[in-house]
Design a protein around this motif. Structure first.
Motif, PDB file in Angstrom:
ATOM      1  N   PRO A  42      33.299  46.438  54.461  1.00 41.39           N
ATOM      2  CA  PRO A  42      34.588  46.173  53.810  1.00 41.39           C
ATOM      3  C   PRO A  42      35.423  47.444  53.678  1.00 41.39           C
ATOM      4  N   LEU A  43      36.636  47.267  53.198  1.00 45.83           N
ATOM      5  CA  LEU A  43      37.520  48.386  52.879  1.00 45.83           C
ATOM      6  C   LEU A  43      37.840  48.401  51.382  1.00 45.83           C
ATOM      7  N   SER A  44      36.940  47.825  50.616  1.00 38.50           N
ATOM      8  CA  SER A  44      37.005  47.868  49.160  1.00 38.50           C
ATOM      9  C   SER A  44      35.569  48.032  48.668  1.00 38.50           C
ATOM     10  N   PHE A  45      35.355  48.924  47.693  1.00 33.22           N
ATOM     11  CA  PHE A  45      33.991  49.326  47.363  1.00 33.22           C
ATOM     12  C   PHE A  45      33.758  49.378  45.859  1.00 33.22           C
ATOM     13  N   HIS A  46      32.645  48.778  45.449  1.00 30.56           N
ATOM     14  CA  HIS A  46      32.194  48.928  44.077  1.00 30.56           C
ATOM     15  C   HIS A  46      31.685  50.361  43.901  1.00 30.56           C
ATOM     16  N   TYR A  82      36.911  57.289  35.650  1.00 30.52           N
ATOM     17  CA  TYR A  82      37.473  56.020  36.112  1.00 30.52           C
ATOM     18  C   TYR A  82      38.977  55.912  35.845  1.00 30.52           C
ATOM     19  N   GLN A  83      39.490  56.750  34.930  1.00 35.01           N
ATOM     20  CA  GLN A  83      40.930  56.728  34.680  1.00 35.01           C
ATOM     21  C   GLN A  83      41.724  57.337  35.834  1.00 35.01           C
ATOM     22  N   LEU A 129      41.251  51.072  39.750  1.00 32.14           N
ATOM     23  CA  LEU A 129      40.101  50.186  39.884  1.00 32.14           C
ATOM     24  C   LEU A 129      40.493  48.732  39.675  1.00 32.14           C
ATOM     25  N   HIS A 130      39.827  47.862  40.396  1.00 28.91           N
ATOM     26  CA  HIS A 130      39.994  46.420  40.212  1.00 28.91           C
ATOM     27  C   HIS A 130      38.635  45.832  39.866  1.00 28.91           C
ATOM     28  N   MET A 135      40.056  50.400  46.537  1.00 24.86           N
ATOM     29  CA  MET A 135      40.507  49.827  47.790  1.00 24.86           C
ATOM     30  C   MET A 135      41.110  50.913  48.672  1.00 24.86           C
ATOM     31  N   VAL A 136      40.836  50.841  49.965  1.00 23.40           N
ATOM     32  CA  VAL A 136      41.505  51.722  50.914  1.00 23.40           C
ATOM     33  C   VAL A 136      42.989  51.342  50.928  1.00 23.40           C
TER      34      VAL A 136
END
Length: 384
Positions: free
Chosen positions: A192-196, A286-287, A291-292, A302-303
């Protein structure tokens, strides 16, 4: 930005109730005044009426339950289109009214699709944005600078190399949906292009003394007393589920986390891409990231696409692309529903569940300008 906390047994139901309340002129007026307190009475009346109508129209599309997969695709796209119009009215100045927005929608949706001559669908199905039409006007309201990637007019023939870098494939758009990251490999054959992501807590000397102070300064000192100019570094790890990605691949994606290295996790004994995030010392790691998080995925990055990483707009563009397929490409749609691309039918079914369960909360936050925290009653975060 204010925060609204919602407690309920059925979170989806109560989010819908909070969203549907904005079909009221009076409640829309309160939302608009909360965002623009100096609004004149005539402008407020006109904007509230337009916003309420757009929300009511969006809900009407969204609640369409009958029909097949194609009807669901179209109804969800038009639901997001109407929500974006409602948001323009809520977030814009006194001139952002339904008639003024219509002047942009009359120029078209502001997006276009074109097929490349290379790979198969959906990797060969490209989406571009334009400098006119609704999408451009919406991005301007949201202060999302996409002009660098926008076209003066839609392409009529396969793109050249310079044009290709300004286009997004539908496959790469789907790869960016955070809630799909665990199934991207299965459906699209790639990571994917979104990562936890999560912070890695260092328990040994692998970073050595020169990085030790940087990675721990925020926890050793009172962060409130630190100045924003003082920078620190945190070690952040990509946590793959259902796919594999190497540090070399992660480093090529342009993420805000830099210098990934393959590091073995001491607990799971799995090798994970682990990098460094620089951020102000008076903020938590994280600030510094956009983040989603939803009920379908952990905190994810997300990229960027078109220089942005806006989750609502991502879904808007994906649904636009699929809506074009359902309306104008009957043979391709046949292959998705009944033919050699039927695995994409399963992906689309999965994706639409995400749209129906994740987007209402995002839409509510966009309209009100407030953060919404929906918490299950009886959970550890619920009321006592």
């Amino acid at each position: 930005m204010k925060s609204e906390h919602i407690y309920a047994d059925n979170l989806a139901e109560v989010v819908w109730l909070r969203l549907k309340r904005l079909s009221s002129h009076q409640l829309c007026a309160k939302v608009i005044l909360g965002r623009l307190p100096a609004m004149s009475e005539p402008a407020l009346t006109e904007k509230a009426a337009g916003m309420a109508w757009a929300v009511r129209s969006a809900v009407g599309y969204w609640e369409t339950k009958s029909g097949g997969l194609n009807a669901r695709v179209l109804s969800r796209y038009y639901a997001l289109l109407q929500m974006s119009i409602a948001e323009q009215i809520a977030a814009g100045d006194e001139t952002s009214t339904l008639p003024s927005i219509q002047r942009h929608t009359e120029q078209g949706h502001g997006l276009f699709t074109i097929a490349a001559d290379t790979e198969g669908f959906p990797a060969n199905y490209l989406v571009g944005c334009m400098k006119s039409g609704h999408f451009a006007a919406y991005c301007k309201t949201r202060k999302m600078p996409v002009d660098e990637f926008a076209f003066e007019r839609r392409l009529r023939k396969p793109p050249n190399e310079a044009e290709r870098v300004r286009l997004l494939s539908l496959a790469d758009l789907l790869r960016r949906v955070p809630e799909l990251q665990s199934v991207t490999q299965e459906y699209l054959g790639t990571y994917p292009l979104s990562f936890h992501v999560s912070k890695r807590h260092i328990s040994d000397f692998e970073l050595q003394l020169d990085q030790f102070g940087a990675s721990t300064i925020g926890s050793l000192l009172d962060t409130k007393s630190l100045t924003p100019e003082l920078k620190t570094k945190s070690t952040v790890t990509i946590c793959p589920v259902g796919y594999e990605i190497t540090a070399a691949q992660a480093n090529a994606l342009g993420l805000p986390i830099k210098d990934f290295k393959d590091a073995k996790d001491e607990i799971s004994d799995v090798t994970l891409p682990t990098g460094t995030l620089e951020h102000p010392a008076n903020e938590h790691w994280y600030q510094a990231l956009d983040l989603h998080k939803s009920g379908y995925c952990g905190s994810s990055i997300m990229v960027p696409y078109w220089g942005i990483h806006d989750i609502f707009t991502l879904h808007f563009v994906i649904l636009y692309a699929f809506s074009i397929v359902t309306r104008y490409l009957p043979n391709l749609w046949h292959e998705i529903e009944d033919g050699k691309l039927d695995h994409l039918r399963s992906l689309l079914e999965h994706y639409l569940v995400i749209v129906d369960n994740v987007l209402p909360k995002i839409a509510l936050e966009r309209l009100t300008g407030d953060s919404v925290y929906a918490v299950q009653s009886g959970s550890i975060y619920g009321p006592t």
